[in-house]
Design an enzyme around this catalytic site. Structure first.
Site, PDB file in Angstrom:
ATOM      1  N   TYR A 147      11.135  65.410  62.211  1.00 49.48           N
ATOM      2  CA  TYR A 147      10.055  65.440  61.235  1.00 49.48           C
ATOM      3  C   TYR A 147       8.772  64.853  61.802  1.00 49.48           C
ATOM      4  CZ  TYR A 147      10.388  60.409  60.349  1.00 49.48           C
ATOM      5  OH  TYR A 147      10.362  59.047  60.481  1.00 49.48           O
ATOM      6  N   LYS A 194      11.950  61.698  67.008  1.00 51.90           N
ATOM      7  CA  LYS A 194      11.610  61.438  65.596  1.00 51.90           C
ATOM      8  C   LYS A 194      12.602  62.211  64.735  1.00 51.90           C
ATOM      9  CE  LYS A 194       7.483  60.655  62.764  1.00 51.90           C
ATOM     10  NZ  LYS A 194       7.838  59.313  62.306  1.00 51.90           N
ATOM     11  N   GLU A 210      10.072  47.664  68.378  1.00 54.81           N
ATOM     12  CA  GLU A 210       9.004  48.188  67.520  1.00 54.81           C
ATOM     13  C   GLU A 210       9.294  47.764  66.085  1.00 54.81           C
ATOM     14  OE1 GLU A 210       8.973  52.535  67.410  1.00 54.81           O
ATOM     15  OE2 GLU A 210      11.131  52.613  67.605  1.00 54.81           O
ATOM     16  N   LEU A 217       9.791  54.902  69.444  1.00 56.09           N
ATOM     17  CA  LEU A 217       9.059  56.152  69.233  1.00 56.09           C
ATOM     18  C   LEU A 217       7.654  55.957  69.804  1.00 56.09           C
ATOM     19  CD1 LEU A 217       9.193  58.984  67.824  1.00 56.09           C
ATOM     20  CD2 LEU A 217       7.694  57.947  66.123  1.00 56.09           C
TER      21      LEU A 217
HETATM   22  O1  PSZ Z   1       4.026  56.280  55.758  1.00 56.91           O
HETATM   23  C1  PSZ Z   1       4.586  55.587  56.626  1.00 56.91           C
HETATM   24  O2  PSZ Z   1       5.030  54.460  56.388  1.00 56.91           O
HETATM   25  C2  PSZ Z   1       4.731  56.117  58.007  1.00 56.91           C
HETATM   26  S1  PSZ Z   1       3.980  57.513  58.507  1.00 56.91           S
HETATM   27  C3  PSZ Z   1       4.605  57.422  60.060  1.00 56.91           C
HETATM   28  C4  PSZ Z   1       5.390  56.338  60.168  1.00 56.91           C
HETATM   29  C5  PSZ Z   1       5.451  55.585  58.994  1.00 56.91           C
HETATM   30  N1  PSZ Z   1       6.061  55.931  61.272  1.00 56.91           N
HETATM   31  C6  PSZ Z   1       6.141  56.573  62.516  1.00 56.91           C
HETATM   32  C7  PSZ Z   1       6.760  55.618  63.482  1.00 56.91           C
HETATM   33  C8  PSZ Z   1       8.158  55.396  63.488  1.00 56.91           C
HETATM   34  O3  PSZ Z   1       8.928  56.019  62.598  1.00 56.91           O
HETATM   35  C9  PSZ Z   1       8.715  54.494  64.425  1.00 56.91           C
HETATM   36  C10 PSZ Z   1      10.177  54.216  64.451  1.00 56.91           C
HETATM   37  N2  PSZ Z   1       7.925  53.881  65.317  1.00 56.91           N
HETATM   38  C11 PSZ Z   1       6.584  54.076  65.323  1.00 56.91           C
HETATM   39  C12 PSZ Z   1       5.973  54.921  64.402  1.00 56.91           C
HETATM   40  C13 PSZ Z   1       4.486  55.115  64.448  1.00 56.91           C
HETATM   41  O4  PSZ Z   1       4.193  56.406  64.917  1.00 56.91           O
HETATM   42  P1  PSZ Z   1       2.840  57.158  64.531  1.00 56.91           P
HETATM   43  O5  PSZ Z   1       1.741  56.273  64.962  1.00 56.91           O
HETATM   44  O6  PSZ Z   1       2.908  58.415  65.313  1.00 56.91           O
HETATM   45  O7  PSZ Z   1       2.865  57.356  63.059  1.00 56.91           O
END
Ligand code: PSZ
Length: 278
Positions: free
Chosen positions: A31, A145, A177, A201
């Site tokens: 996703y 992801k 992370e 990620l």
């Molecule tokens: O709405 C939210 O809370 C969101 S939207 C995207 C995320 C959270 N997280 C993406 C994500 C992740 O699932 C993990 C395990 N590590 C880092 C991230 C950050 O990735 P980006 O910057 O691409 O969203």
């Protein structure tokens, strides 16, 4: 609200999701979440290219091109009048009777997506948030992801029960992370974040922030730090598509640095905001 499913835009109540969808049984899919600012997708190419990369890593064929899916996302924001918010899109390995092996003959992947309005977390971005340390019990392919998010769900819930906004995950004493964010720390003017290995990620926001550091002349290294060291950092923050650059003011109740948003964190927030489509 019009949702996208398999080529059609449909009202939520008319969507027909199969119980045999492998996303439902196995979390067998991938996703993306893409931010919308002022009617425009932000860093869309990067997100859709990561979606195809995640799919490739689990041997899943997406029956669209990247450009076609970007067009779907644009249609969704237009049709639903989403000016500021995000698009969610997932792709599963299709619908077939429950068995672990990939279906033979193969069935088409199922693409579903929606767009929703949502405000930037401006209050928390100024005040900062608290995080709780949680053991990172996820699998060893966190670079994908994937829809399998059980360990992340449990970590985020554990953080919430402790009155925190996010979990700071650590594996063998090393900070990896957040449950849905990338962690950064600042010590003596240098910005640290875990390298983009299989253990995290590789966030799109993380990439933007690393570039901003380079543009601003702030030294940045993709080098992991220990949870123990995190307590002694001058500043901490985490990044994600919806959380942008979020200051962390306490870990497990201990103040980080001044206990307030740090100066470098604020600089990066200002630089990030300057990149948002107007
Ligand atoms: O709405 C939210 O809370 C969101 S939207 C995207 C995320 C959270 N997280 C993406 C994500 C992740 O699932 C993990 C395990 N590590 C880092 C991230 C950050 O990735 P980006 O910057 O691409 O969203």
């Amino acid at each position: 609200m019009l949702y996208f499913m398999d080529g059609n835009f449909t009202k939520k109540e008319h969507l027909e999701i199969s119980i045999d969808d492998r996303g439902y049984y196995f979390g067998d899919g991938v996703y993306e979440v893409v931010k919308v600012y002022n009617d425009e997708l932000f860093t869309a190419e990067e997100h859709f290219s990561r979606l195809f990369e995640s799919a490739r890593k689990i041997k899943l064929t997406i029956p669209y091109t990247e450009q076609e899916l970007i067009d779907v996302a644009r249609e969704l924001i237009k049709k639903n009048k989403v000016s500021n918010g995000h698009v969610y899109m997932q792709v599963t390995r299709g619908s077939a009777g429950r068995q672990h092996n990939f279906p033979t003959p193969a069935v088409p992947a199922i693409v579903t997506a929606y767009a929703v309005n949502g405000a930037r977390p401006l209050g928390d971005m100024e005040k900062g948030v608290s995080v709780k340390s949680v053991d990172d019990i996820r699998w060893l392919r966190c670079d994908i992801k994937s829809l399998n998010l059980l360990a992340s769900v449990l970590a985020k819930e554990e953080a919430k029960e402790a009155g925190c906004s996010e979990a700071i995950l650590h594996r063998d004493g090393i900070v990896t992370e957040g449950s849905s964010t990338n962690m950064f720390a600042v010590k003596d003017g240098v910005v640290y974040t875990h390298p983009a290995t299989n253990l995290i990620l590789e966030g799109i926001t993380r990439k933007v922030v690393v570039q901003l550091c380079q543009q601003l002349g702030i030294p940045v290294v993709e080098e992991a730090f220990a949870l123990k060291e995190a307590f002694a950092m001058d500043e901490m923050f985490y990044t994600s598509t919806t959380m942008e650059v979020m200051p962390v003011t306490t870990i497990d109740g201990h103040e980080i640095g001044s206990g307030k948003r740090g100066a470098i964190t604020e600089k990066l927030q200002i630089a990030f905001t300057a990149q948002i489509p107007k």
